[in-house]
Scaffold this motif. Structure first.
Motif: not given
Length: 113
Positions: A15, A17, A20, A34, A43-45, A49-50
């Motif tokens: 994963q 963010t 990154d 993805c 905890d995954q965006p 957003e990516i």
């Protein structure tokens, strides 16, 4: 970040963010794929957003969510089509990188551009 190249044009990793994405662009990646459904982990965006950060960096971001351990023939077909069409090199990612690797491995015999 642990990135493994499976070919000169395709690598897999865990994963990522939004933070990154700039680093991944500097590493030469043109497309991010993805393979996680949104909301799979706390905890995954969100993919959006990516994707927004990728767009800001002039990269393509694609979402092909697959269920762990349940990759279907339709998933494989979709991956083969997006791989053929997307700018390279590509980084496929999911929680650990295994789904991204499995999609690649399962479609190795198909024609690629």
């Amino acid at each position: 970040m642990n990135i493994r190249y499976l070919s000169k044009d395709y690598a897999v990793g865990p994963q990522i963010t939004p933070a990154d994405v700039g680093w991944l662009k500097a590493q030469g990646f043109a497309t991010l794929v993805c393979n996680r459904p949104d909301g799979e982990g706390g905890d995954q965006p969100a993919f959006a957003e990516i994707a927004a950060e990728a767009n800001r960096h002039g990269m393509q971001a694609l979402h092909l969510p697959v269920v762990p351990g349940r990759i279907t023939p339709a998933d494989r077909d979709a991956f083969a089509a997006l791989y053929a069409a997307a700018p390279k090199p590509m980084l496929g990612f999911c929680r650990t990188g295994l789904r991204a690797e499995t999609l690649w491995t399962d479609t190795q015999g198909r024609a690629r551009s």
